[in-house]
Write an enzyme that holds these catalytic residues in place. Structure first.
Site: not given
Ligand code: PGA
Length: 251
Positions: A167, A95
């Protein structure tokens, strides 16, 4: 597929329990039986077991990070086996918050991904460009670079344990999103790379969009763009909102 990343937002066990109870009252059994669209919740690791005992059937659990080591003297680390022992089937790796704040690199993300799939978890691998990279026209190049550090370490017969989450960093937590056209361009680039690595097995790899997803933009950004679903941050804290996103992403 819709994944909720609950980050480190809760402070108490009661918050985790209230969250699970809310899902009990919102989630109907028929929803969970829809195999074509899974809902995965990634709570803070310490609450995984608690949620496993309380969530309704049909909602899967994941973690937010994992060690690349299987066991041993690694203070503070949590292995894939430990995550599986408390009910996690999935784990988010790489992430952008871990890359930016905890020094993770394409290399360490690759090691974590390999370890997770080797030990039977499904790895949700996060990739995405910065705002500067997008402005400089280097978004696709950056994403290619990230994936080429990760995919070669995954044997073809384990491709089905990989999920890619695109993302863009500038869309996370900002209420700014790319256009569905930009997401589609990235989706095509990602699928081409997956095919180069995995051949036909690439078809089993879901590709998700993440970054300021909400119930209003989910269908266009996460399905209309050719993607297979969403990775959701803030909106996953409210079960009602996440359920609306899940319903928008269902075929
Ligand atoms: P956001 O976060 O939905 O709050 O933008 C997305 C993420 O961090 O995965």
């Amino acid at each position: 597929m819709v994944v909720g990343n609950l980050k480190m937002y809760w402070n108490t066990a009661e918050e985790a329990e209230t969250y699970a109870n809310d899902w009990q009252s919102l989630w109907s059994g028929s929803e969970g039986s829809d195999d074509s669209c899974r809902l995965v919740l990634c709570p803070p690791a310490v609450f995984t077991d608690r949620l496993r005992l309380r969530l309704p059937e049909g909602i899967a659990l994941g973690a937010q990070d994992v060690s690349w080591e299987p066991a041993g003297a690694y203070t503070g680390e949590v292995s894939s086996a430990l995550l599986a022992a408390v009910g996690a089937e999935y784990v988010i790796v790489g992430h952008s918050e871990r890359r930016r704040l905890h020094g993770e690199t394409d290399e360490t993300v690759g090691r974590k991904t390999s370890a997770a799939v080797r030990d039977g978890l499904r790895a949700i691998v996060c990739i995405g460009e910065t705002e500067e990279e997008r402005r400089a026209g280097k978004a696709v190049t950056r994403v290619r670079e990230q994936l080429s550090g990760i995919l070669p370490g995954i044997p073809r017969d384990m491709a089905e344990r990989i999920i890619i989450a695109y993302e863009p960093l500038w869309a996370i937590g900002t209420d700014t999103t790319p256009t569905a056209g930009d997401v589609h361009e990235m989706e095509q680039a990602i699928r081409t790379l997956l095919e180069e690595s995995f051949g036909l097995a690439a078809e089993s790899v879901p590709v998700l969009y993440g970054g300021s997803v909400d119930a209003d933009n989910a269908r266009e950004l996460c399905i209309g763009s050719g993607m297979d679903g969403a990775l959701v941050g803030r909106q996953s804290l409210a079960p009602r909102e996440l359920l609306a996103i899940y319903r928008a992403c269902r075929p």
